[in-house]
Design a protein around this motif. Sequence first.
Motif, PDB file in Angstrom:
ATOM      1  N   TRP A 138      -4.161   3.114  17.637  1.00 26.43           N
ATOM      2  CA  TRP A 138      -2.807   3.651  17.558  1.00 26.43           C
ATOM      3  C   TRP A 138      -2.396   4.024  18.974  1.00 26.43           C
ATOM      4  O   TRP A 138      -3.007   4.885  19.589  1.00 26.43           O
ATOM      5  N   ASN A 139      -1.374   3.334  19.488  1.00 26.36           N
ATOM      6  CA  ASN A 139      -0.962   3.608  20.859  1.00 26.36           C
ATOM      7  C   ASN A 139       0.505   4.000  20.963  1.00 26.36           C
ATOM      8  O   ASN A 139       1.064   4.014  22.049  1.00 26.36           O
TER       9      ASN A 139
ATOM     10  N   TYR B   1       0.844  -1.187   0.000  1.00 28.08           N
ATOM     11  CA  TYR B   1       0.000   0.000   0.000  1.00 28.08           C
ATOM     12  C   TYR B   1       0.880   1.237   0.000  1.00 28.08           C
ATOM     13  O   TYR B   1       2.052   1.192   0.379  1.00 28.08           O
ATOM     14  N   THR B   2       0.303   2.338  -0.449  1.00 27.44           N
ATOM     15  CA  THR B   2       0.933   3.645  -0.314  1.00 27.44           C
ATOM     16  C   THR B   2      -0.072   4.564   0.351  1.00 27.44           C
ATOM     17  O   THR B   2      -1.285   4.430   0.149  1.00 27.44           O
ATOM     18  N   ALA B   3       0.446   5.471   1.147  1.00 20.53           N
ATOM     19  CA  ALA B   3      -0.407   6.442   1.827  1.00 20.53           C
ATOM     20  C   ALA B   3       0.245   7.809   1.715  1.00 20.53           C
ATOM     21  O   ALA B   3       1.430   7.967   1.978  1.00 20.53           O
TER      22      ALA B   3
ATOM     23  N   PRO C   9       2.007   9.672  11.194  1.00 19.94           N
ATOM     24  CA  PRO C   9       2.735   8.422  11.352  1.00 19.94           C
ATOM     25  C   PRO C   9       1.828   7.199  11.419  1.00 19.94           C
ATOM     26  O   PRO C   9       2.294   6.068  11.365  1.00 19.94           O
ATOM     27  N   VAL C  10       0.522   7.412  11.525  1.00 18.53           N
ATOM     28  CA  VAL C  10      -0.405   6.280  11.668  1.00 18.53           C
ATOM     29  C   VAL C  10      -0.410   5.424  10.408  1.00 18.53           C
ATOM     30  O   VAL C  10      -0.473   4.199  10.484  1.00 18.53           O
TER      31      VAL C  10
ATOM     32  N   SER D 118       0.400  12.349  16.182  1.00 19.42           N
ATOM     33  CA  SER D 118       0.456  11.046  16.833  1.00 19.42           C
ATOM     34  C   SER D 118      -0.554  10.947  17.974  1.00 19.42           C
ATOM     35  O   SER D 118      -0.226  10.534  19.069  1.00 19.42           O
ATOM     36  N   VAL D 119      -1.746  11.344  17.721  1.00 23.14           N
ATOM     37  CA  VAL D 119      -2.812  11.242  18.714  1.00 23.14           C
ATOM     38  C   VAL D 119      -3.127   9.761  18.898  1.00 23.14           C
ATOM     39  O   VAL D 119      -3.483   9.065  17.958  1.00 23.14           O
ATOM     40  N   SER D 120      -2.965   9.278  20.130  1.00 21.96           N
ATOM     41  CA  SER D 120      -3.220   7.863  20.366  1.00 21.96           C
ATOM     42  C   SER D 120      -4.708   7.634  20.594  1.00 21.96           C
ATOM     43  O   SER D 120      -5.441   8.540  20.979  1.00 21.96           O
TER      44      SER D 120
END
Length: 144
Positions: free
Chosen positions: A121-122, A74-76, A81-82, A133-135
């Motif tokens: 996402w942790n 895949y590409t995003a 960073p998620v 980077s909101v977890s």
Amino acid sequence: MKIIYRLESLLAMACVVLLTTFSGCNKDEGESARARTERLLKSASWKLNKVTVDGVDQTNLYTGMILTAGVGTYTAQNGDPVWPSTGTWKLIDDKTIDRDNGVTVTIEKLDENVLTLSLVWNKTTYGAGRQQSVSGNHVFEMMK
């Protein structure tokens, strides 16, 4: 004898009508749920519509995000960073994706026009990526 012949003819016609009707009911007939999921995932570049983290709108953190799935890769764009810019993936079943970085992604909804993915996402990142980077439980609503 004529009655039996007519009944046989009516029964044969009814069978033909039923078979014709049911054969056109499922467009994806013969395609497994897993194969359908993979086909739909790879059918487009999915553009971000909305992101929530633990129910709070965080779309502004992923402005312009586009996710494209290929055969095992895949590409995003604008997903760091998620969603790293590139990676590999495999389907575990028709609702679960395993990414190469150990993140499990759940397919909440997938049809010809809408893709909704969720993941937890942790991880904590520092520096320029800290803002993004909101977890928590991320839900990505995407469209073709």
